[in-house]
Design a protein around this motif. Structure first.
Motif, PDB file in Angstrom:
ATOM      1  N   ARG A 186     -35.714 -10.958   2.150  1.00 61.84           N
ATOM      2  CA  ARG A 186     -34.528 -10.402   2.641  1.00 61.84           C
ATOM      3  C   ARG A 186     -33.366 -10.547   1.831  1.00 61.84           C
ATOM      4  O   ARG A 186     -32.510  -9.737   1.681  1.00 61.84           O
ATOM      5  CB  ARG A 186     -34.179 -11.057   3.887  1.00 61.84           C
ATOM      6  CG  ARG A 186     -34.844 -10.838   5.096  1.00 61.84           C
ATOM      7  CD  ARG A 186     -33.790  -9.568   5.913  1.00 61.84           C
ATOM      8  NE  ARG A 186     -34.497  -8.945   7.113  1.00 61.84           N
ATOM      9  CZ  ARG A 186     -34.783  -7.972   7.301  1.00 61.84           C
ATOM     10  NH1 ARG A 186     -35.229  -7.164   6.132  1.00 61.84           N
ATOM     11  NH2 ARG A 186     -35.420  -7.740   8.335  1.00 61.84           N
ATOM     12  N   GLN A 189     -33.518  -7.621  -0.462  1.00 63.92           N
ATOM     13  CA  GLN A 189     -33.180  -6.567   0.350  1.00 63.92           C
ATOM     14  C   GLN A 189     -31.682  -6.338   0.427  1.00 63.92           C
ATOM     15  O   GLN A 189     -30.834  -5.397   0.268  1.00 63.92           O
ATOM     16  CB  GLN A 189     -33.626  -6.414   1.479  1.00 63.92           C
ATOM     17  CG  GLN A 189     -35.067  -6.362   1.409  1.00 63.92           C
ATOM     18  CD  GLN A 189     -35.884  -6.250   2.785  1.00 63.92           C
ATOM     19  OE1 GLN A 189     -35.448  -6.861   3.722  1.00 63.92           O
ATOM     20  NE2 GLN A 189     -37.245  -5.684   2.731  1.00 63.92           N
ATOM     21  N   VAL A 190     -30.884  -7.719   0.615  1.00 61.27           N
ATOM     22  CA  VAL A 190     -29.450  -7.660   0.753  1.00 61.27           C
ATOM     23  C   VAL A 190     -28.580  -7.287  -0.474  1.00 61.27           C
ATOM     24  O   VAL A 190     -27.791  -6.261  -0.408  1.00 61.27           O
ATOM     25  CB  VAL A 190     -28.926  -8.907   1.420  1.00 61.27           C
ATOM     26  CG1 VAL A 190     -27.368  -8.967   1.194  1.00 61.27           C
ATOM     27  CG2 VAL A 190     -29.570  -9.221   2.619  1.00 61.27           C
ATOM     28  N   ALA A 191     -29.268  -7.819  -1.608  1.00 60.07           N
ATOM     29  CA  ALA A 191     -28.779  -7.390  -3.019  1.00 60.07           C
ATOM     30  C   ALA A 191     -29.032  -6.061  -3.240  1.00 60.07           C
ATOM     31  O   ALA A 191     -28.078  -5.227  -3.630  1.00 60.07           O
ATOM     32  CB  ALA A 191     -29.456  -8.123  -4.050  1.00 60.07           C
ATOM     33  N   GLN A 192     -30.007  -5.268  -2.574  1.00 56.43           N
ATOM     34  CA  GLN A 192     -30.052  -3.745  -3.006  1.00 56.43           C
ATOM     35  C   GLN A 192     -29.239  -2.952  -1.983  1.00 56.43           C
ATOM     36  O   GLN A 192     -28.663  -2.113  -2.388  1.00 56.43           O
ATOM     37  CB  GLN A 192     -31.629  -3.511  -2.687  1.00 56.43           C
ATOM     38  CG  GLN A 192     -32.656  -3.689  -3.616  1.00 56.43           C
ATOM     39  CD  GLN A 192     -34.057  -3.610  -3.157  1.00 56.43           C
ATOM     40  OE1 GLN A 192     -34.930  -4.446  -2.918  1.00 56.43           O
ATOM     41  NE2 GLN A 192     -34.420  -2.263  -3.176  1.00 56.43           N
ATOM     42  N   THR A 193     -28.925  -3.437  -0.755  1.00 59.40           N
ATOM     43  CA  THR A 193     -27.802  -2.949  -0.039  1.00 59.40           C
ATOM     44  C   THR A 193     -26.484  -2.884  -0.496  1.00 59.40           C
ATOM     45  O   THR A 193     -25.595  -2.347  -0.291  1.00 59.40           O
ATOM     46  CB  THR A 193     -27.800  -3.357   1.323  1.00 59.40           C
ATOM     47  OG1 THR A 193     -27.388  -4.472   1.176  1.00 59.40           O
ATOM     48  CG2 THR A 193     -28.996  -3.195   2.161  1.00 59.40           C
ATOM     49  N   LEU A 194     -26.236  -3.806  -1.535  1.00 54.61           N
ATOM     50  CA  LEU A 194     -25.098  -4.118  -2.152  1.00 54.61           C
ATOM     51  C   LEU A 194     -24.800  -3.405  -3.391  1.00 54.61           C
ATOM     52  O   LEU A 194     -24.033  -3.230  -4.151  1.00 54.61           O
ATOM     53  CB  LEU A 194     -24.849  -5.820  -2.182  1.00 54.61           C
ATOM     54  CG  LEU A 194     -24.464  -6.260  -1.185  1.00 54.61           C
ATOM     55  CD1 LEU A 194     -24.556  -7.783  -1.234  1.00 54.61           C
ATOM     56  CD2 LEU A 194     -22.973  -6.061  -0.331  1.00 54.61           C
ATOM     57  N   GLY A 195     -26.098  -2.520  -3.962  1.00 50.95           N
ATOM     58  CA  GLY A 195     -25.727  -1.553  -4.828  1.00 50.95           C
ATOM     59  C   GLY A 195     -26.989  -1.899  -6.148  1.00 50.95           C
ATOM     60  O   GLY A 195     -26.893  -1.470  -7.273  1.00 50.95           O
ATOM     61  N   CYS A 196     -27.559  -3.247  -5.987  1.00 53.39           N
ATOM     62  CA  CYS A 196     -28.618  -3.580  -6.924  1.00 53.39           C
ATOM     63  C   CYS A 196     -29.750  -2.547  -7.211  1.00 53.39           C
ATOM     64  O   CYS A 196     -30.413  -2.300  -6.147  1.00 53.39           O
ATOM     65  CB  CYS A 196     -29.010  -5.120  -6.845  1.00 53.39           C
ATOM     66  SG  CYS A 196     -27.851  -6.285  -7.165  1.00 53.39           S
TER      67      CYS A 196
ATOM     68  N   GLU B  44     -33.732  -1.383   9.368  1.00 51.12           N
ATOM     69  CA  GLU B  44     -34.166  -1.304   7.946  1.00 51.12           C
ATOM     70  C   GLU B  44     -34.303   0.059   7.506  1.00 51.12           C
ATOM     71  O   GLU B  44     -34.021   0.332   6.322  1.00 51.12           O
ATOM     72  CB  GLU B  44     -35.452  -2.059   8.011  1.00 51.12           C
ATOM     73  CG  GLU B  44     -35.290  -3.649   8.147  1.00 51.12           C
ATOM     74  CD  GLU B  44     -36.643  -4.284   7.941  1.00 51.12           C
ATOM     75  OE1 GLU B  44     -36.487  -5.527   7.998  1.00 51.12           O
ATOM     76  OE2 GLU B  44     -37.771  -3.637   8.232  1.00 51.12           O
ATOM     77  N   CYS B  47     -30.979   1.319   6.976  1.00 50.04           N
ATOM     78  CA  CYS B  47     -30.230   0.561   5.708  1.00 50.04           C
ATOM     79  C   CYS B  47     -31.055   0.957   4.313  1.00 50.04           C
ATOM     80  O   CYS B  47     -30.552   0.824   3.261  1.00 50.04           O
ATOM     81  CB  CYS B  47     -30.378  -0.760   5.693  1.00 50.04           C
ATOM     82  SG  CYS B  47     -29.250  -1.353   7.038  1.00 50.04           S
ATOM     83  N   LEU B  49     -34.154   0.118   3.715  1.00 47.54           N
ATOM     84  CA  LEU B  49     -35.398  -0.647   3.229  1.00 47.54           C
ATOM     85  C   LEU B  49     -36.453  -0.480   3.831  1.00 47.54           C
ATOM     86  O   LEU B  49     -37.363  -1.068   3.252  1.00 47.54           O
ATOM     87  CB  LEU B  49     -34.639  -2.307   3.575  1.00 47.54           C
ATOM     88  CG  LEU B  49     -33.408  -2.483   3.346  1.00 47.54           C
ATOM     89  CD1 LEU B  49     -32.730  -3.878   4.191  1.00 47.54           C
ATOM     90  CD2 LEU B  49     -33.284  -2.823   1.809  1.00 47.54           C
ATOM     91  N   ALA B  69     -30.941   2.321  -1.074  1.00 49.64           N
ATOM     92  CA  ALA B  69     -30.200   1.343  -0.185  1.00 49.64           C
ATOM     93  C   ALA B  69     -28.844   1.227  -0.533  1.00 49.64           C
ATOM     94  O   ALA B  69     -27.755   1.359   0.362  1.00 49.64           O
ATOM     95  CB  ALA B  69     -30.790   0.072  -0.036  1.00 49.64           C
ATOM     96  N   GLY B  70     -28.429   1.031  -1.928  1.00 50.60           N
ATOM     97  CA  GLY B  70     -27.135   0.846  -2.559  1.00 50.60           C
ATOM     98  C   GLY B  70     -26.059   2.186  -2.489  1.00 50.60           C
ATOM     99  O   GLY B  70     -25.080   1.841  -2.489  1.00 50.60           O
ATOM    100  N   ILE B  74     -24.091   1.460   3.366  1.00 50.42           N
ATOM    101  CA  ILE B  74     -23.829   0.639   4.558  1.00 50.42           C
ATOM    102  C   ILE B  74     -23.955  -0.911   4.140  1.00 50.42           C
ATOM    103  O   ILE B  74     -24.678  -1.499   3.095  1.00 50.42           O
ATOM    104  CB  ILE B  74     -25.190   0.998   5.191  1.00 50.42           C
ATOM    105  CG1 ILE B  74     -25.401   2.520   5.577  1.00 50.42           C
ATOM    106  CG2 ILE B  74     -25.707   0.076   6.411  1.00 50.42           C
ATOM    107  CD1 ILE B  74     -26.627   2.853   6.093  1.00 50.42           C
ATOM    108  N   PHE B  76     -25.116  -4.744   5.268  1.00 50.42           N
ATOM    109  CA  PHE B  76     -26.499  -5.018   5.937  1.00 50.42           C
ATOM    110  C   PHE B  76     -26.336  -6.761   6.367  1.00 50.42           C
ATOM    111  O   PHE B  76     -26.155  -7.332   5.296  1.00 50.42           O
ATOM    112  CB  PHE B  76     -27.567  -4.976   5.305  1.00 50.42           C
ATOM    113  CG  PHE B  76     -28.907  -5.421   5.964  1.00 50.42           C
ATOM    114  CD1 PHE B  76     -28.992  -5.320   7.195  1.00 50.42           C
ATOM    115  CD2 PHE B  76     -29.805  -6.109   4.947  1.00 50.42           C
ATOM    116  CE1 PHE B  76     -30.240  -5.927   7.715  1.00 50.42           C
ATOM    117  CE2 PHE B  76     -31.217  -6.736   5.511  1.00 50.42           C
ATOM    118  CZ  PHE B  76     -31.305  -6.396   6.817  1.00 50.42           C
TER     119      PHE B  76
END
Lengths: 294, 212
Positions: A186, A189-196, B44, B47, B49, B69-70, B74, B76
């Protein structure tokens, strides 16, 4: 009343079993120490009498200590370099043949050490020699020509490192896989949603979180490399001042009847192992304090 | 705005298909359903994922189905917060802006504003182990909001909180999302929670998303 039953017999039984094993280890070390320090004085004026000073003045022993520290450090670094990505791959991805890959990676752990050495010898002893030309290489089908021509691996420092690495790395891979299994995907995944990207998430989030596992894997590889003997004996030999490491020194001293020297070198290996293990645990504990504050 | 058209997502042996719903700009949408009905799987997929088998996902009129995703804009917030155990609260809030290449002063300003908004300014040098459940969720929310996303996806963000903290977080979520004009997709299995926060309520029934 069920709740009134005492836990004491159970605790006493498991405590006794643990104590027996602990006692065995401690008594082995005590026996070494009593024998070693009882027989070997610190210094002796008699040139025929073995002393601590005479043992640690021997060029072979000094070189053996140097090579041990050097080769174990390189093997441990190489093991981490390979184990971190391999462990991550096994922990996070499913791919065809994963079970087989997993089993293959355990082979160095379950194989008798001498067999590891023999297998390495068979693989590398067929490398093209300095004078070999392309035709010879084609004739010699056993060689994967991935290895630079002319580099001697067997009976060389490179052989010592490779022999240590072959076994130690398997333990590091296992440790790293367990480490990554315990880190929730997880956070990545959070890091990926932040652009990583996946790579950046790995380096900026997963690697810092797995630091403790990496230090354990490194320590395990280092101490395991120091204890390695079978593969080194077969693959790299025990050539004094060239491929002799501390485990080989113990072996050589026993075979030449110099039990005192063997015991003193063994005690030194125990000391080094304890120092490394305690230092790493202390370092880990210090970092644990840093889990609460920046 | 978040719009999902004929979405089909697969997770192992589980599949949810033909999902359709829309949350207009700045509205607070809540998706409810029983445990295991596929709420998190849909979230997911939105987002980025989870790989989508079929259908389309739109964020602010843009088809983001194939975007990473990035790049979807969005934010998360996972169920357990999923904080980075080795980083301080300050680093959590600065994480997104740094990845997006913001200038140092701009990052510091954003961290300060967010920390004050979320009431966590006194925790900036603490790490997750020293935080309570409510504080963790505030940090997780701050981390997601730091890069000013247009859409916020919340996966049961209040499920592990005690009653008082729950009420505080409800107020905080309503205020922050309204002030910043953020479109929200909030997942929960609690009808009471949905009624407290939602402008729009959706429910998964027999594998279909229906608006209530």
């Amino acid at each position: 009343m069920i709740g009134a039953r005492s836990d004491k017999p159970f605790l006493a039984a498991i405590g006794a079993l643990a104590a027996m094993y602990l006692l065995l280890i401690v008594m082995m070390l005590v026996a070494d120490a009593i024998y070693g320090f009882g027989v070997v004085p610190f210094r002796s004026d008699n040139p025929d009498q073995v002393s601590l000073v005479s043992i640690f003045s021997q060029k072979e022993v000094i070189n053996s200590i140097k090579l041990t520290l050097y080769s174990c450090t390189i093997s441990a670094l190489l093991s981490i370099f390979v184990a971190v990505p391999t462990g991550y791959l096994l922990s996070r991805y499913n791919f065809p043949g994963k079970l087989l890959v997993d089993a293959i990676l355990d082979i160095p752990i379950v194989l008798p050490p001498l067999v590891v050495g023999l297998s390495l010898l068979l693989l590398f002893n067929h490398l093209p020699t300095k004078d070999a030309n392309f035709e010879d290489m084609l004739n010699d089908f056993k060689v994967p020509f991935l290895f630079p021509k002319g580099i001697e691996v067997t009976h060389n420092v490179l052989g010592v490192i490779l022999a240590q690495f072959s076994v130690a790395c398997a333990f590091s891979v296992r440790t790293m896989r367990n480490t990554f299994d315990q880190i929730s995907p997880r956070t990545e995944q959070v890091a990926q949603t932040l652009g990583c990207s996946r790579a950046r998430a790995f380096f900026s989030v997963v690697v810092p979180e797995s630091w403790r596992g990496i230090s354990t894997a490194g320590t395990l590889a280092w101490t395991r490399s120091m204890g390695e003997f079978g593969p080194i004996l077969v693959f790299a030999g025990t050539i004094p001042n060239k491929t002799e490491v501390l485990s080989s020194t113990v072996y050589l001293e026993i075979t030449t009847g110099s039990l005192e020297t063997a015991v003193i070198v063994s005690l030194m290996m125990v000391t080094i192992a304890i120092v490394v293990l305690v230092a790493v645990r202390m370092w880990d504990r210090r970092n644990e304090g840093g889990l609460y504050h920046g | 705005m978040v719009k999902v058209e004929n979405l089909t997502v697969r997770a192992g042996n589980f599949e949810i298909s033909d999902v359709n719903f829309e949350i207009p700009d700045g509205k607070y949408g809540v998706l409810m359903g029983k445990t295991g009905c596929g709420k998190t799987t849909i979230l997911e997929a939105i987002c980025g994922l989870k790989n989508v088998v079929g259908g389309k996902i739109f964020v602010s009129e843009i088809n983001v189905t194939a975007l990473p995703a990035g790049a979807r804009g969005i934010g998360f917030v996972p169920q357990d917060g999923s904080l980075f155990t080795t980083k301080t609260v300050r680093k959590h809030l600065a994480f997104g802006p740094r990845v997006h290449g913001w200038k140092r002063e701009k990052v510091a300003g954003r961290v300060k504003d967010l920390a004050e908004d979320l009431g966590i300014a006194h925790l900036l040098d603490r790490k997750p182990h020293g935080l309570s459940g409510g504080e963790r969720q505030r940090v997780s929310l701050g981390r997601a909001l730091a890069v000013k996303p247009g859409v916020l996806c919340l996966d049961e963000p209040l499920s592990a909180l005690d009653e008082d903290t729950h009420a505080e977080m409800v107020d905080l979520l309503k205020r922050l999302t309204a002030e910043n004009d953020i479109t929200v997709l909030h997942i929960t299995h609690s009808r009471r929670e949905a009624e407290q926060v939602a402008d729009l309520q959706f429910r998964i029934e027999d594998g279909k998303v229906v608006q209530m």
